[in-house]
Design a protein around this motif. Structure first.
Motif, PDB file in Angstrom:
ATOM      1  N   ARG A 153       0.824  -1.215   0.000  1.00  0.00           N
ATOM      2  CA  ARG A 153       0.000   0.000   0.000  1.00  0.00           C
ATOM      3  C   ARG A 153       0.852   1.256   0.000  1.00  0.00           C
ATOM      4  O   ARG A 153       0.432   2.302  -0.486  1.00  0.00           O
TER       5      ARG A 153
ATOM      6  N   GLY B 234      -5.548  -6.466  -7.104  1.00  0.00           N
ATOM      7  CA  GLY B 234      -6.396  -5.368  -7.563  1.00  0.00           C
ATOM      8  C   GLY B 234      -7.815  -5.783  -7.850  1.00  0.00           C
ATOM      9  O   GLY B 234      -8.504  -5.157  -8.661  1.00  0.00           O
ATOM     10  N   LYS B 235      -8.244  -6.847  -7.229  1.00  0.00           N
ATOM     11  CA  LYS B 235      -9.581  -7.340  -7.535  1.00  0.00           C
ATOM     12  C   LYS B 235     -10.514  -7.104  -6.357  1.00  0.00           C
ATOM     13  O   LYS B 235     -10.316  -7.609  -5.270  1.00  0.00           O
ATOM     14  N   GLN B 236     -11.537  -6.324  -6.598  1.00  0.00           N
ATOM     15  CA  GLN B 236     -12.554  -6.098  -5.580  1.00  0.00           C
ATOM     16  C   GLN B 236     -13.513  -7.283  -5.630  1.00  0.00           C
ATOM     17  O   GLN B 236     -14.009  -7.639  -6.690  1.00  0.00           O
ATOM     18  N   ILE B 237     -13.749  -7.898  -4.471  1.00  0.00           N
ATOM     19  CA  ILE B 237     -14.636  -9.054  -4.447  1.00  0.00           C
ATOM     20  C   ILE B 237     -16.046  -8.569  -4.130  1.00  0.00           C
ATOM     21  O   ILE B 237     -16.273  -7.923  -3.114  1.00  0.00           O
ATOM     22  N   SER B 238     -16.982  -8.879  -4.990  1.00  0.00           N
ATOM     23  CA  SER B 238     -18.368  -8.495  -4.687  1.00  0.00           C
ATOM     24  C   SER B 238     -18.972  -9.575  -3.800  1.00  0.00           C
ATOM     25  O   SER B 238     -18.743 -10.750  -3.998  1.00  0.00           O
ATOM     26  N   ARG B 239     -19.734  -9.157  -2.818  1.00  0.00           N
ATOM     27  CA  ARG B 239     -20.271 -10.122  -1.839  1.00  0.00           C
ATOM     28  C   ARG B 239     -21.710 -10.469  -2.172  1.00  0.00           C
ATOM     29  O   ARG B 239     -22.459  -9.633  -2.592  1.00  0.00           O
TER      30      ARG B 239
ATOM     31  N   GLU C  22     -10.006 -11.336   1.473  1.00  0.00           N
ATOM     32  CA  GLU C  22     -10.504 -10.370   0.465  1.00  0.00           C
ATOM     33  C   GLU C  22      -9.577  -9.175   0.378  1.00  0.00           C
ATOM     34  O   GLU C  22      -9.277  -8.673  -0.706  1.00  0.00           O
ATOM     35  N   GLU C  23      -9.138  -8.706   1.562  1.00  0.00           N
ATOM     36  CA  GLU C  23      -8.240  -7.561   1.606  1.00  0.00           C
ATOM     37  C   GLU C  23      -6.918  -7.893   0.898  1.00  0.00           C
ATOM     38  O   GLU C  23      -6.414  -7.108   0.099  1.00  0.00           O
TER      39      GLU C  23
ATOM     40  N   GLN D  31      -7.417  -7.998  -2.820  1.00  0.00           N
ATOM     41  CA  GLN D  31      -7.579  -6.659  -3.376  1.00  0.00           C
ATOM     42  C   GLN D  31      -6.236  -5.944  -3.512  1.00  0.00           C
ATOM     43  O   GLN D  31      -5.951  -5.349  -4.546  1.00  0.00           O
ATOM     44  N   VAL D  32      -5.412  -6.032  -2.469  1.00  0.00           N
ATOM     45  CA  VAL D  32      -4.117  -5.344  -2.504  1.00  0.00           C
ATOM     46  C   VAL D  32      -3.167  -6.019  -3.496  1.00  0.00           C
ATOM     47  O   VAL D  32      -2.464  -5.355  -4.265  1.00  0.00           O
TER      48      VAL D  32
END
Lengths: 260, 260
Positions: free
Chosen positions: A104, B255-260, B247-248, B251-252
């Protein structure tokens, strides 16, 4: 190589486990840190590293990350830091968290892999690595979590590796006798027929080192050894039903005939 | 050290993965063998070992063990043999079988551990290593086995590492596109709602090397890459539901945001 912070796995056998790649990174680094709060360190590790690499070697304490993480990461901008961590990096969640913080902050992170108890425990015991289910920690403070993981694994015929807690700051470790008592206590309380005297266990300590101790048998049999005197880190494997080739391995390696 | 046959883990990155302990064993050995039938070897490995250790380095072929195991083990009585095997030794069943044969013949067996895909795959992806369930191989020949293992793991909220078959003799490897087609075919046939388009997968190749390839996404997304051209070894991770810290990490790292 272009990195600012390299997580270097120490494996299970201290300086003996360091790979060519690890040695190269330690030579390139300006400063070496040893993460010293998730596992007990070999007494001579720091001294040996200083004499081999002729550069500063510091211990990284829990409070360095919990209270001064920013300061540590800022340091990575001005000097290259190799951070030695036990086993294979990023198995312990605390190292994952540091990795994420570094990324980050746009610090270039690098990793050198090393042997982990996750592969060494199956390899040593003769159990099939592919048949292990989820891993759990048995904590000092009794919790049903490990019992539930064990229950879930047994449902799908998977073996369970249970890692026993340690507290480096106080020098305490959870020994196998206490862990078995804790699991038996959970069985008494919840009566889900999960942790019973019928189970086949491995009691393991200091795996991957020359002082490794391995015992196989029922919970009562494993408990006969006074594990407090053996020393950390310790772990348990709870076997699910064995495949024929696992029985054969156990018989050859440990001289134990499995009754069916 | 007093041994006659040492299984030395090569890890995932060839000569770079060799540990201090491994180098010591290779120096002590009279002869070095490289197990060459469970994985593709780096082109220069044998040549590099010969020039570094100045002693005979031979390839151990499948038929050396399947047809001439006695001859190989007899050799261990007269000369000390270091046998290099990919990853951490004794994860592959073929090496376990050789170890048992050796012990039965009273040959003193030794092991040097090395990184295994079992810890490296979780470490690289950012998934929690503790949340992996049983591991399965997806074979060239379609079989329901891997589908059943996946189903069992999903039932207990465990991630699944699927190793894709290789055939060194013919130079073939099972690529991720074909493996996904195979799993989708099993889903079509058995309809147990196991391998669906809702799943989050990792497609992985050459993990632990500089040429590693990592893709994350749905089966359809992973299949967009032509994995045939990427090269072996390849594997898949099928994620169970993710914990917040996983998930975090994803994402870091990806770069993938996980939709819940």
């Amino acid at each position: 190589m272009d990195w600012q912070l390299s997580f270097v796995g120490l494996g299970l056998n201290g300086i003996q486990s360091l790979s060519n790649e690890a040695l190269h990174v330690l030579e390139e680094a300006d400063k070496i840190y040893i993460e010293s709060y998730t596992n007990f360190l070999e007494p001579n590790l720091r001294k040996d590293l200083i004499s081999q690499f002729k550069k500063p070697v510091k211990l990284l304490l829990r409070e360095d990350l919990e209270q001064r993480e920013d300061a540590f990461l800022s340091l990575c901008r001005s000097v290259r830091i190799a951070l030695l961590v036990p086993g294979d990096p990023f198995i312990a969640t605390t190292h994952v968290a540091l990795r994420l913080s570094a990324i980050r902050k746009d610090i270039r992170v690098h990793v050198v892999h090393a042997p982990s108890i996750l592969s060494v425990a199956p390899a040593i015991t003769g159990l099939s690595a592919y048949r292990f289910g989820r891993t759990a920690t048995v904590a000092f403070q009794r919790s049903k979590y490990c019992y539930d993981i064990l229950s879930a694994n047994l449902q799908i015929s998977a073996h369970t590796l249970l890692l026993l807690d340690i507290d480096v700051a106080s020098g305490r470790f959870l020994d196998i006798n206490t862990a078995i008592d804790q699991l038996a206590g959970l069985e008494n309380e919840y009566e889900e027929d999960v942790f019973t005297e019928k189970l086949l266990l491995f009691g393991l300590s200091r795996l991957g080192t020359r002082n490794a101790e391995v015992r196989i048998g029922s919970p009562a049999h494993i408990s006969k050894l006074d594990w407090k005197t053996v020393g950390p880190p310790q772990s348990l494997i709870v076997c699910s039903e064995l495949q024929a080739y696992e029985e054969e391995s156990i018989q050859v390696l440990w001289g134990k005939q499995i009754s069916r």
